[in-house]
Design a protein around this motif. Structure first.
Motif, short mmCIF file in Angstrom:
data_model
loop_
_atom_site.label_atom_id
_atom_site.label_comp_id
_atom_site.label_asym_id
_atom_site.label_seq_id
_atom_site.Cartn_x
_atom_site.Cartn_y
_atom_site.Cartn_z
N PRO A 132 0.80 -1.23 0.00
CA PRO A 132 0.00 0.00 0.00
C PRO A 132 0.83 1.28 0.00
CG PRO A 132 -0.87 -1.58 1.57
CD PRO A 132 0.43 -2.13 1.11
N GLU A 133 2.03 1.23 0.59
CA GLU A 133 2.89 2.41 0.63
C GLU A 133 4.02 2.33 -0.39
OE1 GLU A 133 2.01 4.92 2.44
OE2 GLU A 133 0.31 3.73 3.24
N GLY A 134 3.85 1.47 -1.38
CA GLY A 134 4.85 1.34 -2.43
C GLY A 134 5.98 0.39 -2.09
N GLU A 135 5.87 -0.39 -1.00
CA GLU A 135 6.92 -1.33 -0.61
C GLU A 135 7.03 -2.45 -1.65
OE1 GLU A 135 4.26 -0.56 3.11
OE2 GLU A 135 4.01 -0.97 0.97
N PHE A 136 8.22 -2.69 -2.15
CA PHE A 136 8.41 -3.76 -3.12
C PHE A 136 8.16 -5.10 -2.45
CE2 PHE A 136 11.07 -7.06 -5.05
CZ PHE A 136 10.61 -7.02 -6.36
N MET A 137 7.30 -5.91 -3.08
CA MET A 137 6.99 -7.23 -2.54
C MET A 137 7.63 -8.33 -3.38
SD MET A 137 3.01 -6.64 -1.38
CE MET A 137 2.80 -8.32 -0.80
N CYS A 138 7.37 -8.32 -4.68
CA CYS A 138 7.97 -9.34 -5.54
C CYS A 138 7.83 -8.92 -7.00
CB CYS A 138 7.35 -10.71 -5.31
SG CYS A 138 5.60 -10.81 -5.75
N ARG A 139 8.59 -9.57 -7.85
CA ARG A 139 8.51 -9.35 -9.30
C ARG A 139 7.99 -10.62 -9.95
NH1 ARG A 139 13.26 -6.14 -11.73
NH2 ARG A 139 11.96 -4.57 -10.68
N VAL A 140 6.93 -10.48 -10.74
CA VAL A 140 6.30 -11.63 -11.38
C VAL A 140 6.74 -11.68 -12.83
CG1 VAL A 140 4.13 -12.81 -11.90
CG2 VAL A 140 4.32 -11.38 -9.83
N ARG A 141 7.35 -12.82 -13.20
CA ARG A 141 7.85 -13.02 -14.56
C ARG A 141 7.05 -14.13 -15.24
NH1 ARG A 141 12.23 -12.10 -11.19
NH2 ARG A 141 13.71 -10.51 -11.89
N ARG A 142 7.10 -14.14 -16.56
CA ARG A 142 6.42 -15.16 -17.34
C ARG A 142 7.33 -15.61 -18.49
NH1 ARG A 142 3.83 -15.68 -13.40
NH2 ARG A 142 1.59 -15.40 -13.12
N PRO A 143 7.04 -16.78 -19.10
CA PRO A 143 7.89 -17.30 -20.17
C PRO A 143 7.99 -16.34 -21.36
CG PRO A 143 6.35 -18.98 -19.41
CD PRO A 143 5.92 -17.70 -18.78
N GLN A 144 9.16 -16.32 -21.99
CA GLN A 144 9.38 -15.45 -23.14
C GLN A 144 8.92 -16.08 -24.44
OE1 GLN A 144 10.76 -11.96 -22.89
NE2 GLN A 144 9.57 -12.74 -21.18
N ASP A 145 8.84 -17.40 -24.48
CA ASP A 145 8.37 -18.09 -25.67
C ASP A 145 6.83 -18.08 -25.68
OD1 ASP A 145 7.33 -20.74 -27.02
OD2 ASP A 145 9.34 -20.40 -27.84
N ASP A 146 6.25 -17.55 -26.75
CA ASP A 146 4.79 -17.40 -26.81
C ASP A 146 4.05 -18.73 -26.74
OD1 ASP A 146 5.42 -14.75 -27.08
OD2 ASP A 146 4.71 -14.56 -29.16
N CYS A 147 4.63 -19.76 -27.39
CA CYS A 147 3.97 -21.08 -27.38
C CYS A 147 3.98 -21.68 -25.97
CB CYS A 147 4.66 -22.01 -28.36
SG CYS A 147 4.42 -21.56 -30.10
N VAL A 148 5.12 -21.53 -25.28
CA VAL A 148 5.21 -22.03 -23.91
C VAL A 148 4.25 -21.26 -23.01
CG1 VAL A 148 6.73 -22.25 -21.90
CG2 VAL A 148 7.59 -22.82 -24.18
N ALA A 149 4.22 -19.93 -23.17
CA ALA A 149 3.35 -19.10 -22.34
C ALA A 149 1.88 -19.46 -22.54
CB ALA A 149 3.59 -17.62 -22.67
N THR A 150 1.50 -19.69 -23.79
CA THR A 150 0.11 -20.03 -24.08
C THR A 150 -0.25 -21.40 -23.52
OG1 THR A 150 0.23 -18.70 -26.11
CG2 THR A 150 -1.61 -20.25 -25.92
N HIS A 151 0.68 -22.35 -23.64
CA HIS A 151 0.46 -23.69 -23.09
C HIS A 151 0.30 -23.62 -21.57
CE1 HIS A 151 1.61 -27.67 -21.51
NE2 HIS A 151 1.04 -28.14 -22.60
N GLN A 152 1.14 -22.84 -20.91
CA GLN A 152 1.04 -22.73 -19.45
C GLN A 152 -0.27 -22.10 -19.02
OE1 GLN A 152 4.37 -20.90 -17.53
NE2 GLN A 152 5.78 -22.58 -18.02
#
Length: 339
Positions: A132-152
């Motif tokens: 709520p005060e801008g405290e960094f909690m985590c960074r969410v990443r996802r696959p760079q390959d579109d086919c892998v990302a869509t499958h997931q």
């Protein structure tokens, strides 16, 4: 900002729903107005706000003709988004939540990516979760390959990091039926599944969105109900795969939506009790993540839990961890000073 300069044919329509977001709406609006892509429109559905949100929105619209505000009685996020997307003029629609922020290059980079490949129906990005005060909690990443990302997304329930991160083709949205009113929550997950069945999802590795985790947010307070809607969305996906009728599942979602709406109208004492429990859970989640990050600001969230729920043993444990981290940090500083 292009004050009083109307874009006749916007390349991107940004759709936002606002409900009692007076403390965050200004920063969210500014993050869109600071975009490197200039030819956008922002459609904001003021969904029955009872605070100063409507006034803030009207003032912003009076200064920037690219902003359109629609005031309506409260109908919930899903129906508000349906109306906003129906009003969108551009061939691409980007979501933005009223308590989040987009990086200046977000719209430009996402538009470039989605236009680079006709198979891409929607695009998201890496996302920072903040408190709520801008405290960094985590960074969410996802696959760079579109086919892998869509499958997931289709098979492993791994989708965009936040609803507001996504830009999609308007035509793809229309072709799959858009947001569906029976899904009071998890309307985004239901839509992404149907889009991923006919197109690819793509992720930009740049962090272009900041998702704010607030005690009063849907993510913070209604995780259990969200999960139930999410399961119904997965059941709809399975029915489509097997050539079965989705209607019985959609009727379940509609009944659950009616239940949620009834819950919102319960007597004040019951509502206050539920909000207290939900707030305790959310403060604990924020505090726990900050402890993992060795962020001393975890203490204020954990203490807030314990003031309302003194027997919350996990909070006592996390609080002890936080104090231990702080002491170890001081010892390291002293040791470094001596060496």
């Amino acid at each position: 900002m292009l004050a009083n300069c109307e874009i006749k044919t916007p390349r991107v329509s940004v759709v936002m729903s606002c409900f009692n977001d007076e403390t965050t709406i200004k920063k969210s609006l500014r993050s869109i107005q600071r975009q490197t892509l200039l030819d956008w429109e922002l459609i904001v559905i003021n969904d029955g706000s009872t605070d100063q949100s409507g006034t803030i929105l009207d003032e912003a619209a009076s200064l920037d003709a690219r902003i359109r505000v629609v005031h309506q009685a409260n109908v919930g996020l899903t129906r508000a988004l349906i109306r906003g997307c129906d009003l969108a003029q551009a061939p691409f629609i980007a979501r933005q939540d009223a308590d989040d922020e987009s990086a200046p290059a977000r719209l430009e980079q996402q538009l470039d990516r989605i236009q680079s490949d006709a198979k891409i129906g929607f695009v998201s990005c890496f996302t920072d979760y903040v408190g709520p005060e801008g405290e960094f909690m985590c960074r969410v990443r996802r696959p760079q390959d579109d086919c892998v990302a869509t499958h997931q997304l289709l098979n492993d329930r791994v989708g965009p990091p936040a609803h507001g991160t996504v830009m999609f083709r308007r035509q793809t949205y229309v072709n799959v039926g858009g947001y569906r009113a029976p899904f009071y929550f998890a309307q985004d997950a239901d839509l992404w599944l149907r889009m991923a069945e006919v197109s690819h999802v793509s992720y930009l590795e740049d962090v272009l969105y900041r998702f704010t985790f607030r005690p009063e947010s849907i993510t913070g307070t209604r995780r259990d109900i969200q999960a139930r809607f999410g399961i119904l969305g997965q059941q709809c996906r399975l029915a489509r795969q097997n050539g079965q009728d989705e209607q019985p599942i959609l009727e379940q979602a509609e009944r659950l939506t009616l239940q949620v709406r009834r819950d919102f109208t319960l007597d004040a004492s019951a509502s206050s009790w539920r909000k207290n429990v939900q707030s305790v859970n959310t403060d604990y989640l924020i505090g726990s993540q900050l402890v993992r990050n060795r962020d001393g600001r975890a203490v204020c969230y954990l203490k807030r839990v314990l003031r309302r729920h003194p027997s919350h043993l996990r909070s006592w444990y996390r609080l002890l961890q936080s104090y231990t981290n702080r002491c170890l940090g001081r010892q390291t500083i002293v040791h470094n000073d001596r060496t």
